[in-house]
Design a protein around this motif. Structure first.
Motif, mmCIF file in Angstrom:
data_model
loop_
_atom_site.group_PDB
_atom_site.id
_atom_site.type_symbol
_atom_site.label_atom_id
_atom_site.label_comp_id
_atom_site.label_asym_id
_atom_site.label_seq_id
_atom_site.Cartn_x
_atom_site.Cartn_y
_atom_site.Cartn_z
ATOM 1 N N VAL A 40 -25.465 33.805 -31.599
ATOM 2 C CA VAL A 40 -25.254 35.338 -31.743
ATOM 3 C C VAL A 40 -25.021 35.954 -30.448
ATOM 4 O O VAL A 40 -24.023 36.571 -30.145
ATOM 5 C CB VAL A 40 -26.460 35.907 -32.536
ATOM 6 C CG1 VAL A 40 -26.296 37.554 -32.423
ATOM 7 C CG2 VAL A 40 -26.247 35.463 -34.169
ATOM 8 N N GLU A 41 -26.100 35.635 -29.431
ATOM 9 C CA GLU A 41 -26.132 36.232 -28.283
ATOM 10 C C GLU A 41 -24.909 35.761 -27.269
ATOM 11 O O GLU A 41 -24.694 36.431 -26.545
ATOM 12 C CB GLU A 41 -27.558 36.089 -27.565
ATOM 13 C CG GLU A 41 -28.701 36.665 -28.504
ATOM 14 C CD GLU A 41 -28.584 38.066 -28.598
ATOM 15 O OE1 GLU A 41 -28.503 38.712 -27.451
ATOM 16 O OE2 GLU A 41 -29.050 38.709 -29.731
ATOM 17 N N GLY A 46 -21.217 36.371 -35.750
ATOM 18 C CA GLY A 46 -22.073 37.415 -36.680
ATOM 19 C C GLY A 46 -23.468 36.470 -37.163
ATOM 20 O O GLY A 46 -23.412 35.206 -36.913
ATOM 21 N N TYR A 47 -24.476 37.317 -37.505
ATOM 22 C CA TYR A 47 -25.719 36.510 -37.450
ATOM 23 C C TYR A 47 -25.587 35.645 -38.833
ATOM 24 O O TYR A 47 -26.171 34.729 -38.945
ATOM 25 C CB TYR A 47 -26.951 37.388 -37.776
ATOM 26 C CG TYR A 47 -26.782 38.425 -38.925
ATOM 27 C CD1 TYR A 47 -27.669 38.022 -40.130
ATOM 28 C CD2 TYR A 47 -26.329 39.583 -39.060
ATOM 29 C CE1 TYR A 47 -27.650 38.751 -41.206
ATOM 30 C CE2 TYR A 47 -26.417 40.331 -40.090
ATOM 31 C CZ TYR A 47 -27.039 39.922 -41.237
ATOM 32 O OH TYR A 47 -27.195 40.575 -42.565
ATOM 33 N N ALA A 50 -23.573 32.416 -37.964
ATOM 34 C CA ALA A 50 -24.404 31.776 -36.758
ATOM 35 C C ALA A 50 -25.809 31.009 -37.627
ATOM 36 O O ALA A 50 -26.058 29.971 -37.380
ATOM 37 C CB ALA A 50 -24.999 32.592 -35.692
ATOM 38 N N TYR A 111 -32.124 40.832 -37.048
ATOM 39 C CA TYR A 111 -31.915 39.464 -37.568
ATOM 40 C C TYR A 111 -33.026 38.194 -37.302
ATOM 41 O O TYR A 111 -33.052 37.561 -38.151
ATOM 42 C CB TYR A 111 -30.576 39.023 -37.326
ATOM 43 C CG TYR A 111 -30.158 38.449 -35.857
ATOM 44 C CD1 TYR A 111 -30.487 37.088 -35.542
ATOM 45 C CD2 TYR A 111 -30.093 39.335 -34.782
ATOM 46 C CE1 TYR A 111 -30.381 36.611 -33.994
ATOM 47 C CE2 TYR A 111 -30.022 38.907 -33.419
ATOM 48 C CZ TYR A 111 -30.199 37.545 -33.288
ATOM 49 O OH TYR A 111 -29.714 37.064 -32.023
#
Length: 143
Positions: A40-41, A46-47, A50, A111
């Motif tokens: 994600v980071e 998108g969560y 991922a 999330y």
């Protein structure tokens, strides 16, 4: 006290399995959580995507650990055992994805917090389903 704990550990298969499942689960959860955050980071996924990728990656490692260290081989052939494991994992993935979506969409939780809550449900499901379905051992029939 340590001797008493070691005696219980050695004499009760269920306690050994729960402890080993906990160790593998903690390592798996930490790895899955770290991979989720990385995807994600750092990679901008998108969560939900991922989470799916991280979950699938950990499944392979978890199967190997479950078979070799936690439960041992069950009564099924390796093929049936893996398919059973896969079905259990797919249900766990569904619980994981739905739970994360629920917490994020319904309560606007971050999330990462939603992932922790989802993991709690999946851990319970995974242990019970793997122990009593995938890796169960049939008792020998006495004639």
């Amino acid at each position: 006290m340590l001797n008493k704990l070691l005696t219980i550990y050695r004499s009760h298969e269920l306690y050994r399995q729960v402890l080993r499942f906990g160790i593998v689960g903690a390592l798996s959860a930490a790895s899955e959580f770290g991979l989720l955050i990385l995807l994600v980071e750092k990679f901008g996924l998108g969560y939900m995507h991922a989470n799916f990728i991280a979950f699938c990656f950990i499944v392979v490692i978890n199967y190997i650990a479950s078979r070799l260290w936690i439960f041992g081989a069950g009564s099924f052939s390796k093929g049936v055992e893996f398919i059973s494991f896969f079905v259990v994992v797919l249900i766990g993935l569904g619980i994981n994805q739905l739970s994360m979506y629920f917490w994020v969409a319904s309560f606007a939780l971050d999330y990462r917090i939603a992932k922790v809550l989802a993991l709690a449900l999946v851990i319970i499901w995974n242990f019970l389903a793997k122990k009593y379905f995938v890796f169960r051992r049939r008792k020998p029939v006495m004639v």
